[in-house]
Write a protein that holds these residues in place. Structure first.
Motif, short mmCIF file in Angstrom:
data_model
loop_
_atom_site.label_atom_id
_atom_site.label_comp_id
_atom_site.label_asym_id
_atom_site.label_seq_id
_atom_site.Cartn_x
_atom_site.Cartn_y
_atom_site.Cartn_z
N GLY A 41 -51.62 -26.72 6.63
CA GLY A 41 -51.11 -25.63 5.81
C GLY A 41 -50.81 -24.40 6.64
O GLY A 41 -51.14 -24.33 7.84
N PRO A 42 -50.19 -23.40 6.03
CA PRO A 42 -49.87 -22.17 6.75
C PRO A 42 -51.11 -21.32 6.99
O PRO A 42 -52.03 -21.31 6.17
N ALA A 43 -51.14 -20.60 8.11
CA ALA A 43 -52.30 -19.76 8.41
C ALA A 43 -51.92 -18.43 9.06
O ALA A 43 -52.79 -17.63 9.34
N LYS A 44 -50.64 -18.23 9.31
CA LYS A 44 -50.19 -16.93 9.84
C LYS A 44 -48.93 -16.52 9.09
O LYS A 44 -47.90 -17.19 9.18
N PHE A 45 -49.04 -15.43 8.36
CA PHE A 45 -47.94 -14.95 7.54
C PHE A 45 -47.30 -13.68 8.09
O PHE A 45 -46.19 -13.33 7.70
N GLY A 58 -45.48 -19.80 6.19
CA GLY A 58 -46.51 -19.43 7.15
C GLY A 58 -46.63 -20.45 8.27
O GLY A 58 -46.33 -21.64 8.09
N LEU A 59 -47.08 -20.01 9.44
CA LEU A 59 -47.16 -20.90 10.60
C LEU A 59 -48.27 -21.93 10.43
O LEU A 59 -49.38 -21.61 10.00
N GLU A 92 -41.22 -12.29 16.37
CA GLU A 92 -40.19 -12.67 15.41
C GLU A 92 -40.62 -13.91 14.64
O GLU A 92 -41.04 -14.90 15.24
N LEU A 93 -40.48 -13.84 13.32
CA LEU A 93 -40.87 -14.97 12.48
C LEU A 93 -39.70 -15.90 12.20
O LEU A 93 -39.87 -17.11 12.05
N GLY A 94 -38.51 -15.39 12.09
CA GLY A 94 -37.34 -16.23 11.83
C GLY A 94 -37.22 -16.63 10.38
O GLY A 94 -38.17 -16.57 9.61
N SER A 95 -36.04 -17.02 9.98
CA SER A 95 -35.80 -17.47 8.61
C SER A 95 -36.47 -18.80 8.37
O SER A 95 -36.66 -19.60 9.29
N ASN A 110 -41.97 -26.14 12.30
CA ASN A 110 -43.20 -25.57 11.72
C ASN A 110 -43.74 -26.54 10.68
O ASN A 110 -43.62 -26.34 9.47
N ALA A 111 -44.36 -27.60 11.14
CA ALA A 111 -44.76 -28.74 10.30
C ALA A 111 -46.05 -28.42 9.57
O ALA A 111 -47.13 -28.88 9.95
N ASN A 112 -45.96 -27.66 8.48
CA ASN A 112 -47.15 -27.12 7.81
C ASN A 112 -47.45 -27.75 6.47
O ASN A 112 -48.26 -27.22 5.71
#
Length: 478
Positions: A41-45, A58-59, A92-95, A110-112
């Protein structure tokens, strides 16, 4: 005075990484429970330069709980994808799926979303075709897993099926173009080659997050949440913002034969949307397809983090109810004479349900009785799921686990050795304790749905999506 929701912590960054830390337990861990639970799952927003506005962006972070000798060890680590490196090195987070931040990250990977095993390789997945291999002992990122052949398509699902007879990995891609198509394939249990099964042409592809498989058929539910492929190239919007809700088209169920890829039949139904199928099977000349359905695709936009974490208000509104997901059954009669026929769904439980699981080893793609999922407590409605539910699809009865201020994730069923019934085992769910500010792994008796124990994590775990349990003990002795 307004109040921020207790679950807001689940959408904040987790920056710390831990390796094989023993965890404190209250209650009991069944002596027979041995193996490894992986979560994704994502952990950095956020970074100093911005934030991902949609939950799905999220990353990715991997989490691992290893059970052995009535003890539990925990590890977590960010997936070192191109998207992660760009964010950490440049800010940079990117679209992404539902967030717009300037240029997109090339092959961000980003395989979350989910996890699987392909030919012995442990992989993290999202809705782009590349899968990222990781080490199940250390959670170190290895690389994008190379396949033996090229296969058309720019979009896929992170919900492949493992055929219960052949052990083939089954999935499909969407190949966007002037004439787009759904492209179905299989991967053998000892292979990394994608074998073509069949395809269905489509002018405006639907956003499809999962699909169904029975013993002999693939069932694709095509919702009226569709895109003009040219928009994806030229609009400048995030991916999902290009899709449009067209309820007048209704929902279509396409039935594809596994054996030769032929489109056997198409059924039409009322307009609805679904992220997740529960299970499907063949019975008495019908295909039984159970899924978690909402009235519209509004649920996709409602998962923007600022909407989820807005101050607490009255959530008993028509808009909120449109986003509730109910456990619904569709019966597809294969032997009717007409090529296309209309079918309606029936509700199987009075409780809402999403992120559903079943005893897949025993009942996946076969007749079953019990489904498990996250749910919304009817007496304490919030804008994020706050209870677990066990639904009996035969009787319509449901059991729930609820604890005020706690927000459970996807329940994973683990069967007891020599089980005597379909629900003889435990449920594992990562729960955010909004009051205490950390997470715990909940262990429920799957029969009674009563708590057996809690495994306490030293930090919060941001809200994730999916995971898997394996009987292997992926732990290295120091």
């Amino acid at each position: 005075m307004t109040q921020q929701p207790l679950f807001e912590l689940g959408f904040t960054n987790l920056d710390s990484e831990i390796q094989q830390q023993p965890l404190a337990v209250t209650g009991i861990i069944p002596a027979w429970l041995s193996g490894t639970l992986f979560r994704n799952g994502p952990a950095k927003f956020t970074t100093a330069q911005g934030w991902h506005t949609h939950w799905f962006d999220g990353l990715a972070m991997l989490h691992k709980f290893t059970f052995g000798d009535a003890r539990v060890h925990y590890s977590n680590k960010f997936l070192r994808s191109n998207a992660y490196h760009r964010a950490m090195e440049t800010g940079e987070l990117g679209s992404g799926f539902g967030s717009v931040h300037g240029r997109k990250t090339t092959q961000g990977n980003n395989a979350n979303v989910n996890l699987s095993v392909i030919n012995g390789h442990y992989v993290a997945m999202t809705e782009t075709p590349a899968v990222v291999e990781f080490d199940p002992f250390t959670l170190d990122t290895i690389d994008v897993l190379p396949f033996d052949n090229a296969f058309p398509g720019q979009f896929t699902t992170a919900h492949p099926h493992i055929d219960f007879k052949t052990r083939d990995h089954l999935n499909f891609t969407i190949d966007f173009g002037r004439t787009s198509s759904y492209q179905f394939y299989s991967i053998g249990p000892n292979s990394t080659r994608k074998e073509f099964i069949g395809s269905i042409p489509v002018l405006e592809p639907s956003y499809i997050h999962s699909f169904a498989v029975t013993e002999h058929y693939i069932v694709l539910a095509e919702f009226p949440f569709v895109v003009n492929p040219q928009e994806l190239v030229s609009s400048g919007k995030s991916f999902i913002e290009n899709f449009h809700w067209k309820p007048e088209q209704g929902t279509r169920f396409h039935v594809i034969q596994k054996s030769d890829g032929a489109l056997l039949k198409t059924f039409e139904s009322e307009a609805f949307f679904s992220f997740h199928h529960v299970n499907a099977y063949e019975y008495g000349g019908e295909l039984i397809v159970d899924l978690c359905a909402s009235r519209t695709a509004g649920i996709v936009g409602s998962l923007q983090v600022d909407k989820l974490t807005s101050t607490v208000e009255d959530h008993h509104t028509d808009d909120a109810r449109d986003n509730f997901t109910e456990l619904r059954r569709y019966r597809l009669p294969l032997h009717q004479s007409s090529h296309s026929s209309f079918i309606s769904g029936e509700v199987l439980s009075s409780e809402t349900m999403d992120l559903p699981t079943v005893n897949d080893a025993r009942c996946g793609s076969r007749s079953y009785r019990y489904a498990y999922g996250i749910s919304t407590n009817q007496a304490q409605v919030e804008s994020f799921s706050n209870q677990l539910v066990k639904a009996d699809v035969h009787s319509g009865a449901s059991k729930v686990w609820y604890e005020a201020g706690c927000y459970p994730g996807e329940p994973i069923f683990v069967e007891r050795p020599h089980a005597k019934s379909e629900d003889d085992g435990v449920i594992l769910s990562v729960v955010l304790d909004g009051k205490q500010g950390h997470s715990f792994l909940l262990i429920l008796d799957a029969v009674t749905f009563q708590e057996l124990g809690k495994v306490h994590v030293p930090h919060h775990i941001p809200f994730g999506f999916h995971g898997m349990f394996t009987e292997e003990l992926f732990i290295r002795h120091r």
